[in-house]
Scaffold this active site. Sequence first.
Site, PDB file in Angstrom:
ATOM      1  CB  CYS A 272       2.918  -0.652   2.510  1.00 18.09           C
ATOM      2  SG  CYS A 272       1.925  -0.542   1.034  1.00 18.09           S
TER       3      CYS A 272
ATOM      4  CB  CYS B  40       1.771  -3.736   0.973  1.00 17.79           C
ATOM      5  SG  CYS B  40       2.798  -2.551   0.102  1.00 17.79           S
TER       6      CYS B  40
END
Length: 99
Positions: free
Chosen positions: A24, A27
Amino acid sequence: MKGDFNKIVNEKTPVLIDFFAEWCGPCKAQSPIIKELAEEVDGKVRVIKIDIDKNQAVAQRYNVKGVPTLVLFKEGKIVWRQSGVQSKLQLMDVIKQHT
């Protein structure tokens, strides 16, 4: 995940969980913010990162659909939850409201 999740979130100390995934992009942007925040709130709030791919049962239990998802627990109850990248200032405000 190391330790007993239920035991951790039911402690008196609030717990901020960062549900993330290695793949991600957002993230990866959230990660240094979380690290810096953890150092600043050390002792007041416990900060834990949970990889949703390695901990699918916990992610499903809390209905984590998108990452990053941040969840603040206080004595076992969810007191705040937000998906998407959060600034350190936003997170500090949330922590101040619940500590």
